[in-house]
Design a protein around this motif. Structure first.
Motif, PDB file in Angstrom:
ATOM      1  N   PHE A 140       0.838  -1.203   0.000  1.00 20.35           N
ATOM      2  CA  PHE A 140       0.000   0.000   0.000  1.00 20.35           C
ATOM      3  C   PHE A 140       0.875   1.256   0.000  1.00 20.35           C
ATOM      4  N   PHE A 141       0.642   2.138  -0.978  1.00 18.20           N
ATOM      5  CA  PHE A 141       1.511   3.290  -1.202  1.00 18.20           C
ATOM      6  C   PHE A 141       0.652   4.538  -1.381  1.00 18.20           C
ATOM      7  N   VAL A 142       0.854   5.521  -0.507  1.00 22.14           N
ATOM      8  CA  VAL A 142       0.063   6.749  -0.540  1.00 22.14           C
ATOM      9  C   VAL A 142       0.905   7.896  -1.084  1.00 22.14           C
ATOM     10  N   VAL A 143       0.321   8.623  -2.041  1.00 20.44           N
ATOM     11  CA  VAL A 143       0.895   9.876  -2.515  1.00 20.44           C
ATOM     12  C   VAL A 143      -0.110  10.965  -2.161  1.00 20.44           C
ATOM     13  N   ALA A 144       0.202  11.750  -1.163  1.00 20.24           N
ATOM     14  CA  ALA A 144      -0.696  12.817  -0.714  1.00 20.24           C
ATOM     15  C   ALA A 144      -0.193  14.144  -1.265  1.00 20.24           C
ATOM     16  N   THR A 145      -1.062  14.890  -1.933  1.00 20.21           N
ATOM     17  CA  THR A 145      -0.640  16.167  -2.511  1.00 20.21           C
ATOM     18  C   THR A 145      -1.140  17.328  -1.667  1.00 20.21           C
ATOM     19  N   GLN A 146      -0.401  18.411  -1.741  1.00 16.21           N
ATOM     20  CA  GLN A 146      -0.856  19.664  -1.162  1.00 16.21           C
ATOM     21  C   GLN A 146      -0.193  20.813  -1.904  1.00 16.21           C
ATOM     22  N   ASN A 147      -0.898  21.947  -1.938  1.00 21.53           N
ATOM     23  CA  ASN A 147      -0.373  23.139  -2.589  1.00 21.53           C
ATOM     24  C   ASN A 147       0.345  24.001  -1.566  1.00 21.53           C
TER      25      ASN A 147
END
Length: 315
Positions: A140-147
């Motif tokens: 399980f691999f999470v890529v969380a984005t934010q500006n």
């Protein structure tokens, strides 16, 4: 299977959809190989979402996306039990978190309760629904984005939660030739999000990825390199412009990312350059600056550079 060949093939497939961003791609691949999660930061429109989608397709992993909003609740991402009148029983409906590569889009736009549900699942690799533990997919691999802009109406992740991410990867504006290439593709009618039309194909299976992760974890590390990582972590706490330095978990993360980088370049052992290359991504979200440093315009990356210059490199 040669790891440098795998890295080159993955980079080539990603390049069919994402132009440039070589540093971000390399760091994302290192995190994937190390088995950690990524906080992906960049201004709107630099292909953060596209990069995560393309990576998932290139490694033939099931992709899921959650658009985080202020009204999102934990059950919306984890799942819930639904009553089925036909059977007279409750049926478990799994949420979108049950993916192999999960894009948590604009994670700082959802309330802390929902952020905590995601971060708990990231840490435990499982969720609890109606008292029953449900394991998440292997790898399980999470890529969380934010500006890094538009903080109004957002819920910034506390330092204790950003520490759960192995790396914080930054996506910058493209270079001039890269921006021209993006426009050339658009003028030719290429839809940047149509990965099928772009010709992106799987080049790695889930089983192969698991085997490569094992090889990355087996990269030998000499005692002087272990001491070097420890000195970097401890030195971050002694910087005059830092209020909170890196934790022991940061050292473990830096070591894992550096070993993954060494494996990707085909090295037989870990080198100081691997540690130095991964230090910014592994440490930038773990350093809390003093207010006076922020007023001076200093950044976490500035302090990581200062740290790398001040700590002696083993010979």
């Amino acid at each position: 299977m040669s790891l440098p060949d795998v890295a080159a093939r993955l980079e080539a497939e990603i390049g069919k959809a994402v132009v440039g961003q070589r540093t971000a791609v390399a760091e994302l691949l290192a995190a994937l190989l190390a088995g950690g999660h990524v906080l992906l930061e960049g201004v709107p429109g630099v292909a953060k979402t596209l990069l995560a989608k393309t990576l998932a397709r290139a490694v033939d992993l099931r992709f899921g996306r959650i658009q985080f909003t202020p009204d999102l609740m934990p059950a919306d991402i984890l799942g819930t039990s639904v009553f089925r009148p036909q059977s007279g029983a409750f049926e478990l409906r799994r949420g979108p978190i049950f993916a192999e590569v999960l894009l948590a889009d604009e994670v700082n736009r959802t309330p802390p309760k929902t952020q905590a549900a995601l971060l708990e699942a990231m840490e435990e690799r499982q969720v609890t629904l109606d008292g029953a533990r449900e394991p998440l997919p292997a790898g399980f691999f999470v890529v969380a984005t934010q500006n890094p802009v538009e903080y109004e109406g957002t819920y910034p992740l506390p330092e204790a939660q950003t520490d759960r991410f192995l790396l914080k990867v930054r996506m910058e504006y493209p270079l001039a030739p890269e921006e021209t290439e993006i426009l050339r593709r658009a003028a030719a009618g290429q839809d940047g999000h149509d990965l099928e039309a772009a010709g992106v194909r799987p080049v790695l299976s889930a089983a192969e990825l698991a085997a490569l992760r094992g090889r990355a974890r087996a990269v030998p590390v000499s005692p002087p390199l272990l001491e070097y990582v420890a000195r970097l972590v401890r030195g971050s706490r002694e910087l005059s412009r830092v209020r909170l330095g890196a934790s022991p978990r940061a050292g473990v993360a830096l070591l894992a990312a550096a070993r993954a980088r060494a494996a990707l370049r085909g090295a037989e052992w870990l080198a100081p350059d691997d540690v130095k290359a991964m230090a910014p991504a592994a440490l930038r979200h773990r350093l809390v600056l003093r207010p006076e440093a922020e007023l001076e315009g200093a950044t976490a990356d500035d302090l990581v550079r200062e740290l790398l210059e001040s700590v002696e490199v083993p010979r």
